[in-house]
Structures are given as structure tokens and as C-alpha cells.
Motif scaffolding. Structure first.
Motif, PDB file in Angstrom:
ATOM      1  N   LYS A  44       0.791  -1.216   0.000  1.00  0.00           N
ATOM      2  CA  LYS A  44       0.000   0.000   0.000  1.00  0.00           C
ATOM      3  C   LYS A  44       0.830   1.276   0.000  1.00  0.00           C
ATOM      4  N   ILE A  45       2.144   1.160   0.036  1.00  0.00           N
ATOM      5  CA  ILE A  45       2.951   2.383  -0.035  1.00  0.00           C
ATOM      6  C   ILE A  45       2.908   2.905  -1.465  1.00  0.00           C
ATOM      7  N   ALA A  46       3.487   2.140  -2.378  1.00  0.00           N
ATOM      8  CA  ALA A  46       3.561   2.636  -3.751  1.00  0.00           C
ATOM      9  C   ALA A  46       2.906   1.686  -4.738  1.00  0.00           C
ATOM     10  N   GLY A  47       2.139   0.717  -4.221  1.00  0.00           N
ATOM     11  CA  GLY A  47       1.300  -0.099  -5.093  1.00  0.00           C
ATOM     12  C   GLY A  47       1.821  -1.464  -5.491  1.00  0.00           C
ATOM     13  N   HIS A  48       2.896  -1.952  -4.860  1.00  0.00           N
ATOM     14  CA  HIS A  48       3.457  -3.235  -5.281  1.00  0.00           C
ATOM     15  C   HIS A  48       2.880  -4.400  -4.474  1.00  0.00           C
ATOM     16  N   ALA A  49       1.598  -4.655  -4.701  1.00  0.00           N
ATOM     17  CA  ALA A  49       0.907  -5.703  -3.943  1.00  0.00           C
ATOM     18  C   ALA A  49       1.349  -7.099  -4.376  1.00  0.00           C
ATOM     19  N   GLY A  50       1.762  -7.224  -5.649  1.00  0.00           N
ATOM     20  CA  GLY A  50       2.152  -8.535  -6.172  1.00  0.00           C
ATOM     21  C   GLY A  50       3.407  -9.099  -5.525  1.00  0.00           C
ATOM     22  N   SER A  51       4.191  -8.241  -4.881  1.00  0.00           N
ATOM     23  CA  SER A  51       5.452  -8.706  -4.286  1.00  0.00           C
ATOM     24  C   SER A  51       5.252  -9.438  -2.971  1.00  0.00           C
ATOM     25  N   ARG A  52       4.125  -9.236  -2.329  1.00  0.00           N
ATOM     26  CA  ARG A  52       3.816  -9.865  -1.037  1.00  0.00           C
ATOM     27  C   ARG A  52       4.929  -9.631  -0.014  1.00  0.00           C
ATOM     28  N   ILE A  53       5.216  -8.373   0.234  1.00  0.00           N
ATOM     29  CA  ILE A  53       6.219  -8.039   1.248  1.00  0.00           C
ATOM     30  C   ILE A  53       5.583  -7.154   2.322  1.00  0.00           C
ATOM     31  N   GLY A  54       5.830  -7.520   3.558  1.00  0.00           N
ATOM     32  CA  GLY A  54       5.442  -6.686   4.687  1.00  0.00           C
ATOM     33  C   GLY A  54       6.548  -6.764   5.717  1.00  0.00           C
ATOM     34  N   TRP A  55       6.525  -5.846   6.694  1.00  0.00           N
ATOM     35  CA  TRP A  55       7.513  -5.966   7.766  1.00  0.00           C
ATOM     36  C   TRP A  55       6.902  -5.532   9.093  1.00  0.00           C
ATOM     37  N   ALA A  56       7.476  -6.085  10.140  1.00  0.00           N
ATOM     38  CA  ALA A  56       7.058  -5.715  11.486  1.00  0.00           C
ATOM     39  C   ALA A  56       8.252  -5.103  12.194  1.00  0.00           C
ATOM     40  N   LEU A  57       7.991  -4.029  12.953  1.00  0.00           N
ATOM     41  CA  LEU A  57       9.017  -3.456  13.825  1.00  0.00           C
ATOM     42  C   LEU A  57       8.654  -3.912  15.235  1.00  0.00           C
ATOM     43  N   VAL A  58       9.551  -4.677  15.843  1.00  0.00           N
ATOM     44  CA  VAL A  58       9.212  -5.362  17.092  1.00  0.00           C
ATOM     45  C   VAL A  58      10.245  -5.037  18.167  1.00  0.00           C
ATOM     46  N   LYS A  59       9.767  -4.624  19.325  1.00  0.00           N
ATOM     47  CA  LYS A  59      10.678  -4.224  20.403  1.00  0.00           C
ATOM     48  C   LYS A  59      11.250  -5.416  21.163  1.00  0.00           C
ATOM     49  N   ASP A  60      10.389  -6.359  21.507  1.00  0.00           N
ATOM     50  CA  ASP A  60      10.774  -7.461  22.387  1.00  0.00           C
ATOM     51  C   ASP A  60      11.383  -8.606  21.573  1.00  0.00           C
ATOM     52  N   ILE A  61      12.598  -8.989  21.910  1.00  0.00           N
ATOM     53  CA  ILE A  61      13.274 -10.040  21.137  1.00  0.00           C
ATOM     54  C   ILE A  61      12.528 -11.372  21.202  1.00  0.00           C
ATOM     55  N   GLU A  62      11.878 -11.656  22.326  1.00  0.00           N
ATOM     56  CA  GLU A  62      11.168 -12.936  22.435  1.00  0.00           C
ATOM     57  C   GLU A  62       9.976 -12.977  21.480  1.00  0.00           C
ATOM     58  N   VAL A  63       9.299 -11.831  21.341  1.00  0.00           N
ATOM     59  CA  VAL A  63       8.182 -11.753  20.393  1.00  0.00           C
ATOM     60  C   VAL A  63       8.713 -11.898  18.968  1.00  0.00           C
ATOM     61  N   ALA A  64       9.814 -11.191  18.683  1.00  0.00           N
ATOM     62  CA  ALA A  64      10.410 -11.274  17.344  1.00  0.00           C
ATOM     63  C   ALA A  64      10.798 -12.720  17.023  1.00  0.00           C
ATOM     64  N   LYS A  65      11.408 -13.397  17.982  1.00  0.00           N
ATOM     65  CA  LYS A  65      11.839 -14.788  17.760  1.00  0.00           C
ATOM     66  C   LYS A  65      10.657 -15.701  17.473  1.00  0.00           C
ATOM     67  N   LYS A  66       9.580 -15.495  18.229  1.00  0.00           N
ATOM     68  CA  LYS A  66       8.388 -16.332  18.024  1.00  0.00           C
ATOM     69  C   LYS A  66       7.747 -16.042  16.665  1.00  0.00           C
ATOM     70  N   MET A  67       7.777 -14.775  16.265  1.00  0.00           N
ATOM     71  CA  MET A  67       7.236 -14.439  14.939  1.00  0.00           C
ATOM     72  C   MET A  67       8.067 -15.119  13.849  1.00  0.00           C
ATOM     73  N   VAL A  68       9.380 -15.089  14.032  1.00  0.00           N
ATOM     74  CA  VAL A  68      10.271 -15.738  13.059  1.00  0.00           C
ATOM     75  C   VAL A  68      10.008 -17.252  13.048  1.00  0.00           C
ATOM     76  N   GLN A  69       9.731 -17.802  14.221  1.00  0.00           N
ATOM     77  CA  GLN A  69       9.410 -19.235  14.284  1.00  0.00           C
ATOM     78  C   GLN A  69       8.159 -19.538  13.452  1.00  0.00           C
ATOM     79  N   TYR A  70       7.141 -18.679  13.607  1.00  0.00           N
ATOM     80  CA  TYR A  70       5.911 -18.865  12.817  1.00  0.00           C
ATOM     81  C   TYR A  70       6.233 -18.842  11.321  1.00  0.00           C
ATOM     82  N   LEU A  71       6.989 -17.829  10.908  1.00  0.00           N
ATOM     83  CA  LEU A  71       7.295 -17.665   9.483  1.00  0.00           C
ATOM     84  C   LEU A  71       8.175 -18.799   8.960  1.00  0.00           C
ATOM     85  N   THR A  72       8.979 -19.368   9.859  1.00  0.00           N
ATOM     86  CA  THR A  72       9.834 -20.490   9.461  1.00  0.00           C
ATOM     87  C   THR A  72       8.990 -21.730   9.191  1.00  0.00           C
ATOM     88  N   ILE A  73       8.089 -22.025  10.113  1.00  0.00           N
ATOM     89  CA  ILE A  73       7.263 -23.224   9.919  1.00  0.00           C
ATOM     90  C   ILE A  73       6.236 -22.982   8.808  1.00  0.00           C
TER      91      ILE A  73
END
Lengths: 477, 477
Positions: free
Chosen positions: A209-238
Motif C-alpha cells: 500500500k505504499i507505492a502499489g506493489h501488492a504482487g510482491s507480497r512483502i510486509g515488515w514488522a518493527l518489534v521491540k521485544d526479542i522474544e516476540v520477534a523470535k516467536k514471529m520468526v518461528q511462525y514464518l519459518t514453519i
């Protein structure tokens, strides 16, 4: 339950093809990337031997995040001033939908109480409900409207600001110490004034939604807590063992271009994007106004945008249209072969629909035409536009009204305030528009709003004398 | 529960860096794509304005699948003869892991009984357990080993053939009318003889393991039942709103190249890939043999491969190594800074480990060296290789043994069977190898297996006289 089921409905009337403004496919911005200046700039070249590994950076918590993309994300946020990136982990996802699910997984896995309640204030982004429900997880449970939520215990509140579908600036409403996932998909200066730098524990952004590149399927999260970040990465890994490297390097190139040119007025995507959505909103408001009291649109307050350095309003990527009669607006528009997301999907009533404001020009134009003719409301208007004194209230129509009585005389006359180039441009645009309009009314039975003329003029914005002429016009017309 | 947690372990001994052969990152094939012939062939160029929409083909059940990719997939399967694509829906995913979860979702959503039991025969791909468990879905439940599964009612059996981790050719084992998801990630001719065209209801394939492009995160499912395909697409829509378009067009280019060159012996990836994995397996078997009775590897039957038109064995992408002593092999290797996936993760016991056979050359080589020295088993061998009569039993060593006594005389002598070019090549390779080997033993304390010499020779496979010389060699040596 399925956000994209509308897309295959076809019209039985060949002269009136289906207009699908349900999904929010941001193709309106493609014209910017196809412009002469931009066309050659963000070309990505990938040889067959590159990007073969699963890994991008084994030392990073998010091991599948390309380091260049991380840098590009930080640079853009820094330049726009819309979010803090310091002391945060960047987690990349296949779009922000997947990241939202990764965050639900992370927060609920780390919580002692399960299932964790998931809420969002009505009207909410309809996909949240689907994301929180479809796999029937025992980790979390969709509980609907945050405003009426009164279940004790921990919870997650989804806060989208500006909100999808209604464009309002949002804050959490439960405020009982639960976790909050902030979705800032639309917190960019072309949509809304950047009033402050967002600084929260979990913030989601999408490349779509920034400049219209929906086909690329890219998003990002800015995460403060390393444990939350690690768990999110675990989700994306599996879930998908990371994220396409090709999309990541393309997103890097585009984000870097956005950063590089964002302060150059004639090149900045955000200047262009703001003009684009603003112009569409003006057209839509004009049409809604024409239909009398039939529909209403939300009003947005002005605020100073730190990025543009001036006061501005919000021009959301979706319009939240309300039917003031007791009718199901989605069905009403379906009869006109216009597909929208109905209010019920967003936890609201049937009088509302969500209209994609970023679809192709032609679809948006046709939508306005069909809206004008809904339930015969504007039939009389369509038949006698000349008698309507309001028809010429926009800039373009003023020009038409002022000079059309003696165009030849006006064109040949020399004067000190209106250069002949400007006159000729205006005359050319006007004559072409009248001719095209006449054909459309005669052969297709539809009537255009002022937007095309504006688009023609703005299409020349990079021309040599454009700014001088525009300045001249607005001073003397 | 987390497949990639091993990757950040680092060695405390700088002279012995960690070798990570846990994840199955197929970078061994990169050399093929970097070769002079291939380097320029599959370059993908993407301008900034392309591939912006969510949609690829709104008329397709899988609306986010690029039509060119669908054609490329069908063409490759047709050429290789490994799977039927007729009367099937192709569903593209962000890797086949996501597709596997989409299939679990689809089959369980369409089943009346929930949760549906998910099983796989031991040893199974460890990720299946994670995929079926991590979100704690109420739709399905991981029930472990298919061989001991006796719960009544519907179920889903995962069948991977050749199997990950042990390379065996698999069929379903439960056979009580349940659903079967076939994972054919490794059913390609470089890994195993293509004995017949697979023809099942749900078949999964991954782009990662064909020619090594794991970073693209592309997989596809061939699905017979439209309702299953629709539900899988629904999962992918909610989960990630489709699949990266950039990865799809890159996969298209690479798959088309594989199809185009697969019958040209000197260019075919499958010929190259088969040589590569076969050579690694021979090296590994040689080393395992050297360690006495300490380890065993599975044996695979020969079968006629319809694609190569000759009898061949299976050379799996993973080696399923068994420790014949009562020891935890994963820990044993960790002491040598070698990371592998332990047998317990695959539903098996600790005596087994899964070794990635597709890692970088250097890692594989170092792994063999460390395996040789495990528990001091081969220490005496390392110290006195010359006294070991078995050392020269491979092709290269035979050559060395035969002529090393009078190399000068042999090189200058003309004869009708061994052209001088061949002699010089052999001498050059031999002398270089001895010199490099001497340095490695002296300075690094490690000993090479025959693989490097073979690699040097195969590195010249595209040279003018290569095939003639090889033919000559194998006839007269």
C-alpha cells in the motif's frame, strides 16, 4: 469468510462490465512507475545463480531478511518520520497478513492464558476476523468488537490507523493492559498527515500500500521485544520457511528510490500519490454531493503533516460509503455490477460499503458514473447537465464556462496574464474532453466526472513550463 | 519444535568452524548456474512498474498463479515424466511447506470429523509434525507414526517418496480409505530413478530441491478435486494473499531452461545433478567404509529410470546415517562442530542423524574429514594413508597407482590408446592434488577424500575433447 470470492462475478450485460473495487488492488499507482522519469529507475536484474539459499543473514534474529532490505526500511521510515526503528527487530513477511498471524502466534504462545481474545474496534479490517479464525487455533480466539469487549483476562487488540475501512485515526479502546498490534499500512504521507513518529511494541507495515506493489507480497514488522520477534520468526519459518528473496531485493530497490526522491517535489512518489488520492476523493465527494442526501462519506480533520510541512487532510485508500436510506448498499451496487466489501464484513451494518480508492482509473471512473445513476437518483442530472449550475464548480469547468462562448476570439487575443501556451492547452483539453464525453454519452450511456481533465493536465506536470502555467492559472482564472 | 534453531551455533575453536548440514540448503547446485554456459541464460529483468497487482489470472481457481508458471510446470513434468498434470488444478504456494498446511486445512475443513488425525510413517520429515502442531488447530491433530496408528475414523497420511530423511521409496501404510498427501519434493531423476508417472489426488512439489533455488520460496500442488483446490487457495489467500510474483516469474524462467536443456547431455541439469549427488554419495560411502563398523548408510535398489533410459540407484538429498554404537549421534557430531538433524526429530531414535547432501562443497568435504576422525576411529588411518591398500581403489587413485612409478617416461611415450592430452590432464590433476593434499595435512591436519579430484575433472566436462577422453579412460585404464 473469504475476502477474494467476489472477483469472479461477471456481468450478464456486455456493455456494463463488472467493476470490482472490493479487494483494494492498488494499481492506480502504476502510472507513476511507468512515467518517463521512473520507467528505467527501479529495474531489478536477477541472474539464475543468485539468491539460491534459504538464508540471508544467519546472525540476524530474522535470518531470512535481506540486510539491504532492512537498511532500506530504516532509511525510509527515518526520512518520512512515521515510525521509530531504533532498538527494534525487523521481521519480514509474505505481506503483512502473514505477519499479523505471526504476531498473534507469538503473543499467544508467550501468554499463560489461552486462548487469547482478539478484538478490534468496529468497523475493522474484515481480514482480521478471517486471520484469527480460519485455522481454529486453540492459542487465540476472535472476539469481535473491541468497544463491547468485556471478557476478563489478557487480550490482543488490533489497531489500524488510519483505519481500514473508514480512514479514522485510531488509538486502542480497551486499555486494560492487553497487547496491541498496530497496523500502519496507511500511515504514509500521501494518505494522511504524519503528525508524529509512531513508537509502539509491535508495528506492522506493508509494501503493497505504499507505492502499489501488492504482487510482491512483502510486509515488515518493527518489534521491540526479542522474544516476540523470535516467536514471529518461528511462525514464518514453519509457515513458509521465510520470504521470497526476489521480492525482497525488488522491495529494496523501490524503497530506496522512494527515499532518494521523496524530497524532490517533481519526482516524489508521495507528492504524486497525495495528488492522486486527493483528486479521487474530490471526485467522489463531488459525485456523492450530486446524488443529494442518498449517501454520506466520513469527514476528516485537517492536521499539520511533518513530512509535507503543511496542513493537510486524510485521503484514505478506501472510502467508507454510507447509504442514508434503509438499504443494503452492497446489493444495491451489485445491481449496477459494482462489487464492494459490505459493511457487515467489517462488523458494521449493511448500509455501509468499503470502496477501493486505488483501483484502475477506468474502474474508478465507471464506478462514479454508476453511483450517479443509482436508483435513478441522478437520472435527471445525467439528462440535463447543462442546466445544472453546479456542473462547472471545479477548476476545469470554471475554465470551460468562462471562455466557451467565444473560444476563437479568446485564443487569438494577446494579454499579459494568460500566456498562449496555457490557453491552447486549456482549449485542447476542453475540446478533447467534450468530444470524448459526447461519444461516451452517446455510445455507452455513461457520464464522466471532472477527474479525466484533471488527469490530462496533471499528466503534463513534468513539462517545462508546467508549474509556471499552473501558478498563473490559479492566480488569474 | 523449531527446525532452524541450529543455525546460530558457533564454534569456540576458530580453526574448526561449525559445519551446518542440518537445514538442507541446496547450494551445491549453484556451481551449475554459475557455469559459463548457464550464467547468462536465466537472467530475469523486472521493471518497477511490473507485477504490481495481487492478481495473476482472475479466471483461474488459483487466481494468484502466473499463467506462464503453470505452463512451465506442466512442460517440465511432461518432459521428465514424473507426474500427471492433466485434469488437475495447479496451486502455487510460498514453498511446499505452506502448501502442505493448505492441504491439511482443505482436507480437514471438508471433513465432517474434526480434528482429523495426521500421520506419517517413521522416519518422517520432521517439519510435518511442526506444521501439524504449531498453531494448535482444532481442525487436525498430529498423531505421529502411521505404522502404529490405529485410531478409528478419517485421517490424513503424509507420504514422501523418496522419503526425507531416509531416501526410501514410499507408499501409504495405513490404507483405511483416508486421504493421502504425496510429497514428491525429491521425485526427480538426479535423485532417484523415475520408474513411473505419479498420478494421485494431491501431489506436492517444491522448486527448492529441483535445481537449488530455495530462496525463491516456490512450491506447487497438483490437485484433482476442485473443492480441495479451492480450499487450498482460500488458505493461501488468508495466510499470505497469494505468492510473490517476482519468484513466480523467476521460477518460470528456470523451469523452462530445465525443460529446454534436459535432453542435451552436456547441458542438462539432471545429468549434472545426478553426477553431483552420486559423487557425494560415493565419497560418503567411502568414508563410512573407512570408519569400520561404526556407521551404516541405507542401501538402495537399482531400477530403470524412464528419463535417463538406463538402470540407476537412488542418491537422496539427505543421508540417513546410523551410529552402530549405543550413542547419540547428533551430540557426537556436535562435539566435532557438525550440526545435523537428530533422528528423534523424525520420530526415530538418537542413533540416527539426517545429513544434508546438498550443502556447499567445502562444508561437505569438512564433514567427511571430521566423520573420519570421530571418536579417534580413523586417527591411525589419517596418520598412515599410504599403508592403506584401499586408499587407491577409486578411479583417480587407480590412475595414480598405475603410473606414479615412472611418470616422466609414461608422459613422453606415444601409444595408440592413451592420447597425450589425457595423460597430461591426468598428471596435472594428480600432481596438483598431491601438492594440495600435502599442504592440507601439514597445515590444517585434515585429509581429503577422492571427491576434489573428481570435481576438478568434472569441472572440465564442457571442454572440447572431454567426452572422448573420458570414454577412452574408462575403456583402457
Amino acid at each position: 469468510m473469504f475476502g477474494f470470492e467476489n472477483m469472479k462475478i461477471s456481468s450478464s450485460d456486455a456493455t456494463k462490465p463488472v467493476i470490482n473495487l472490493d479487494q483494494g488492488d492498488p494499481t492506480a499507482f502504476q502510472e507513476y512507475w511507468m512515467s518517463t522519469k521512473m520507467k528505467e529507475r527501479c529495474v531489478v536484474v536477477i541472474p539464475g545463480w543468485e539468491l539460491m539459499s534459504y538464508f540471508s543473514d544467519k546472525t540476524n534474529v530474522c535470518w531470512f531478511l535481506q540486510q539491504d532490505l532492512a537498511e532500506a526500511i530504516k532509511a525510509l521510515h527515518c526520512e518520512i518520520g512515521n515510525a521509530a526503528t531504533e532498538e527494534r527487530y525487523i521481521v519480514v513477511g509474505n505481506g503483512s497478513s502473514q505477519l499479523c498471524q505471526a504476531a498473534l502466534f507469538a503473543l499467544s504462545s508467550l501468554s499463560e492464558d489461552k486462548p487469547l481474545s482478539i478484538v478490534a474496534a468496529v468497523p475493522y479490517y474484515s481480514t482480521y476476523e478471517e486471520e484469527a479464525s480460519y485455522v481454529q487455533s486453540q492459542l487465540y480466539k476472535w472476539e469481535g468488537d473491541a468497544r463491547t469487549f468485556n471478557k476478563p483476562g489478557p487480550y490482543i487488540e488490533m489497531v489500524t490507523s488510519p483505519n481500514n475501512p473508514d480512514g479514522t485515526i485510531r488509538e486502542p479502546v480497551v486499555n486494560r493492559g492487553g497487547k496491541v498490534i498496530y497496523d500502519f499500512a496507511y500511515y504514509w504521507p500521501h494518505y494522511t498527515p504524519i503528525t508524529h513518529r509512531q513508537d509502539h511494541d509491535i508495528m506492522l507495515f506493508t509494501f503493497s500500500k505504499i507505492a502499489g506493489h501488492a504482487g510482491s507480497r512483502i510486509g515488515w514488522a518493527l518489534v521491540k521485544d526479542i522474544e516476540v520477534a523470535k516467536k514471529m520468526v518461528q511462525y514464518l519459518t514453519i509457515n513458509s520457511i521465510g520470504v521470497s528473496k526476489e521480492s525482497q531485493i525488488r522491495a529494496t530497490a523501490i524503497l530506496n528510490e522512494l527515499t532518494k526522491s521523496c524530497r524532490i517535489k517533481s519526482e516524489s512518489f508521495f507528492e504524486y500519490g497525495n495528488e492522486k488520492v486527493k483528486s479521487r476523493w474530490e471526485s467522489l465527494r463531488w459525485v456523492v454531493d450530486k446524488t443529494g442526501d442518498k449517501f454520506t462519506l466520513p469527514e476528516y480533520a485537517q492536521a499539520v503533516c511533518n513530512f509535507f510541512g503543511k496542513s493537510s487532510s486524510t485521503y484514505p485508500a478506501f472510502a467508507w460509503l454510507r447509504c442514508n436510506e434503509d438499504k443494503d448498499l452492497e446489493i444495491l451496487l451489485k445491481e449496477k455490477y459494482v462489487l464492494k466489501r459490505g459493511g457487515e464484513r467489517c462488523g458494521c451494518d449493511k448500509k455501509y460499503i468499503r470502496v477501493d480508492m486505488l483501483g484502475p482509473n477506468k474502474d474508478f471512473q465507471n464506478f462514479l458514473n454508476r453511483l450517479l445513476t443509482i436508483n435513478g437518483s441522478a437520472a435527471s442530472f445525467v439528462k440535463m447537465p447543462k442546466s445544472d449550475p453546479n456542473l462547472c464548480q471545479t477548476h476545469n469547468c470554471n475554465l470551460l464556462h468562462k471562455y466557451f462562448t467565444s473560444p476563437q476570439q479568446w485564443l487569438s487575443r494577446k494579454d499579459s496574464t494568460s500566456p498562449r501556451t496555457l490557453k491552447r492547452l486549456a482549449a485542447q483539453a476542453t475540446i478533447y474532453s467534450i468530444w470524448a464525453e459526447r461519444n461516451k454519452r452517446l455510445h455507452e450511456g455513461v457520464m464522466a466526472t471532472p477527474e479525466p481533465v484533471r488527469d490530462v493536465i496533471l499528466g503534463r506536470r513534468n513539462g517545462k513550463n508546467f508549474m509556471n502555467l499552473m501558478f498563473c492559472w490559479s492566480r488569474h482564472e
